[in-house]
Each structure stands twice: as structure tokens, then as C-alpha cells.
Design a protein around this motif. Structure first.
Motif, short mmCIF file in Angstrom:
data_model
loop_
_atom_site.label_atom_id
_atom_site.label_comp_id
_atom_site.label_asym_id
_atom_site.label_seq_id
_atom_site.Cartn_x
_atom_site.Cartn_y
_atom_site.Cartn_z
N LYS A 96 -1.61 32.73 5.95
CA LYS A 96 -1.08 32.34 4.64
C LYS A 96 -2.15 31.58 3.87
CE LYS A 96 3.74 31.71 6.18
NZ LYS A 96 3.60 31.77 7.65
N ILE A 97 -2.22 31.83 2.57
CA ILE A 97 -3.10 31.07 1.69
C ILE A 97 -2.28 29.93 1.10
CG2 ILE A 97 -4.50 31.11 -0.40
CD1 ILE A 97 -5.04 34.06 0.14
N LYS A 98 -2.74 28.72 1.26
CA LYS A 98 -2.01 27.58 0.73
C LYS A 98 -2.01 27.61 -0.79
CE LYS A 98 -2.80 24.49 4.65
NZ LYS A 98 -3.35 23.18 5.09
N VAL A 99 -0.89 27.17 -1.34
CA VAL A 99 -0.71 27.17 -2.78
C VAL A 99 -0.10 25.85 -3.22
CG1 VAL A 99 0.48 28.28 -4.72
CG2 VAL A 99 -0.39 29.68 -2.84
N SER A 100 -0.62 25.28 -4.29
CA SER A 100 -0.01 24.09 -4.88
C SER A 100 0.72 24.47 -6.15
CB SER A 100 -1.06 23.03 -5.18
OG SER A 100 -2.00 23.52 -6.12
N ALA A 101 1.77 23.71 -6.51
CA ALA A 101 2.58 24.02 -7.68
C ALA A 101 2.46 22.90 -8.71
CB ALA A 101 4.03 24.23 -7.28
#
Length: 366
Positions: A96-101
């Protein structure tokens, strides 16, 4: 985090009982990932809904119909041979590629920032769960392609509109690379019938000639697209050793033999970057304007963008004074094209020739 967002999250936590029930239902929902667009994993009428989205600069911005908070988000690389058919499969993806919101002021949109760079042209999917203040939730899978931040500089340098099934010769468009980079995001368009031919994600070097063959016979195993440094893989008729051959998966006719406008378009930015107008001499003699609205509008657009000089009428197009039809058209000013200088494009920069003077994959003879 602003006080407004903190207050919103507190209100969301207060509705946690409702959220838990929704989560239990959600994990038994199903989804189907398709290349057409967003796939919703929940279908409750009270859920927030997605208005639109855009992918740019390593970010995915999603607009919603009501204020939301992101509960979970990550990106996975899509597999061509393994369909993701449920939320469980999505969550169990190994890499998984980490994602910030991040939120806008009204919290009606979320900007998803990827922690690591994606590969150009690769298929990815953003998975996210969002909730509104009443606890109604929406989970969705959004397919997208890795962006090209190193676009090659190319121009149209030659075309052949003739097709011969007998000797397996097909229509082609030759491109000249004046600035190295990647071709992904570029497409060739025939305005006469609206057909579009997308170029693959391949690195090309300054000075290269690329022959884009517009028909591919699946039974001909020698028609091989050269997507790496080996430029001698394609052995089919029309292939050129030492030049890059790309075979488009198409079996239909393309490029009009009487009148057409060929476009080189940056699909990601919806921006035309080069064009070629051509027609038969007799077509120009008997028509003050193009016969179809599509050709008229395309010609006007090319002139407005200063990609073609003149009025954009058939009389301004390239045609042969010696023959009634044109099978091959070559650009004459390739040597003057570079990243700092794209010379004026018009009928004087091109010439209609015979098949004997075709030079696919090599410097034009002008």
C-alpha cells in the motif's frame, strides 16, 4: 488543525454508534473495479456522493456533495490479472502507498497526497472511506494512472495514409523527438473520423524518430512495439531497424485519403501541441471549406492556437500538384526544430510525395 475541523471531528465521534453499524454492513458490500471511473463500495441514499475528481501533481482531489471527514485512505497498484472484487480483498493488498488527507475550508473536498511517487502510466487505485457529520459513510475505489512529469517534446514529421493488405503495409505517423522524455499522455487524433491513438509509457531520446503504425495484425508476430532500448525487435514490413516502432492495437481504416487533419494532443492537459492539415488537390479546388463540421472546427482551433498559419481552409493545407492523391507527406524543417524554437507550421513546411520517397524512421529527404 483548525478549530472548525476539530469541532467537526468531535461531532463525528459523537455519532460513532451509527458508524459501527454502517461498517458491519459495508464489509459485506461488493465492488467492481473498471477503467471507466469511480466505483462505489456503498450505495446508501444518505451517503455523501462524489461530484468530480482530478489527478495532478502527485495529488488526487475529490469533491463531495456534502462536508466529510476521511476515515481511511491508501493507494494500491492495480493488477491486470487479479480483479479486486470486495473490500476485504482491497484491504488485504500487500503493498500500500500511504496517503494523507487534507481538507478545503468548507470540507467539501479532500486532497489526497501520496507519500511516494507513482510509476508513469501504471494503473493504481485510491481506496477511501469518508463520513459526514451524521455518521453516514461512503467507501469508494478510484482508478487512476501514474502521472508523467517528464513529457517528451515531439512533433509530427511524416505520415502515410495508404494501406495495402496485399503487402501488409499500413498507415503510419512518424514523430520526431526534439526533447527527450516519456510519451505517456500523448495521443494522435484523426479529425476526419475522431479516432484517437494513445502512445505508450516509453522513454525516448532527443533526435529519435518514432514510427507509429496505426494498424496491427494480431496474427503477425513480427509486429512488435519497441518499448525499451532495443530498437530492432520489430521485423514486420514497414519496421525500421534503429528507429522505434510502435504498433497500435487497431484493425480499422484510419487517416482519410481525401482530406484530414492530424493532431498531436497532450491528453492530460487537453492541449493540442502539433497538427498537420492535408487534402487532395481536387478537394481544395472544389471546396472553399472543409466538408465536415469536425474538420472545420479542428482547423479553426489549430489556427487560433497558432499551430498552423493561414485561414485553415483546404487551400491552406498540404496537397500534391502532381498527383490526385497523397500517400505520403513529409516535413521539411526538422533540422530547425528544438526545445527553444518551434518554427512556424504551414503547408510550405511540408510536401506531398510518392511511396518511393517514404522515409519512416529516418531523416526526411528534404
Amino acid at each position: 488543525m483548525s478549530e472548525k475541523i476539530k469541532k467537526y471531528i468531535k461531532m463525528l465521534i459523537a455519532s460513532l454508534g451509527t458508524v459501527i453499524i454502517v461498517i458491519v454492513c459495508m464489509y459485506h458490500s461488493s465492488c467492481h473495479i473498471t477503467p471507466e471511473g469511480i466505483v462505489l463500495l456503498t450505495d446508501s441514499y444518505s451517503c455523501p456522493k462524489i461530484g468530480e475528481y482530478k489527478v495532478e501533481g502527485g495529488e488526487i482531489t475529490v469533491f463531495f456533495t456534502k462536508p466529510v471527514v476521511c476515515e481511511e485512505c491508501f493507494v494500491v497498484e492495480a493488477s491486470d490479472d487479479k480483479e479486486i472484487s470486495s473490500i476485504e480483498n482491497f484491504l488485504q493488498s500487500e503493498e500500500k502507498i500511504k496517503v494523507s488527507a487534507e481538507y478545503d475550508e468548507k470540507m467539501n473536498s479532500i486532497r489526497y497526497r501520496l507519500a511516494s511517487k507513482t510509476n508513469i502510466g501504471k494503473k493504481y487505485e485510491l481506496y477511501s472511506v469518508v463520513r459526514d457529520v451524521k455518521g453516514s459513510s461512503l467507501s469508494f475505489a478510484l482508478p487512476f494512472l501514474g502521472e508523467n512529469d517528464h513529457l517528451a517534446g515531439v512533433v509530427i514529421s511524416e505520415i502515410n495514409e495508404a494501406y495495402s493488405k496485399k503487402d501488409d503495409m499500413c498507415e503510419y505517423i512518424e514523430l520526431y523527438v526534439y526533447s527527450g522524455g516519456n510519451l505517456f499522455g500523448l495521443e494522435l487524433i484523426s479529425a476526419s473520423d475522431g479516432k484517437k491513438f494513445e502512445l505508450p509509457a516509453v522513454e525516448v531520446n532527443k533526435g529519435e524518430y518514432i514510427v507509429v503504425h496505426l494498424r496491427k495484425n494480431e496474427d503477425n508476430k513480427n509486429q512488435i512495439s519497441e518499448l525499451d532500448s532495443n530498437l530492432n525487435l520489430s521485423r514486420a514490413r514497414g519496421s525500421v531497424n534503429g528507429a522505434r516502432d510502435i504498433w497500435i492495437k487497431n484493425t480499422d481504416s484510419c487517416l482519410s485519403g481525401s482530406a484530414d487533419i492530424i493532431l498531436l494532443n497532450n491528453k492530460a492537459k487537453n492541449k493540442i501541441i502539433d497538427c498537420l492539415m492535408y487534402c487532395k488537390k481536387e478537394y481544395a479546388d472544389s471546396n472553399d471549406n472543409w466538408k465536415t463540421e469536425a474538420l472545420i472546427q479542428t482547423a479553426r482551433q489549430c489556427v487560433d492556437l497558432k499551430l498552423w498559419s493561414g485561414e485553415g481552409k483546404p487551400s491552406d493545407a498540404v496537397f500534391s500538384t502532381e498527383r490526385k492523391s497523397i500517400s505520403n507527406i513529409s516535413r521539411k524543417n526538422i533540422s530547425s526544430i528544438n526545445s527553444e524554437n518551434l518554427p512556424l507550421n504551414n503547408s510550405k513546411c511540408w510536401t506531398g510525395t510518392t511511396r518511393s520517397k517514404m522515409s519512416p524512421g529516418r531523416a526526411n529527404r528534404w
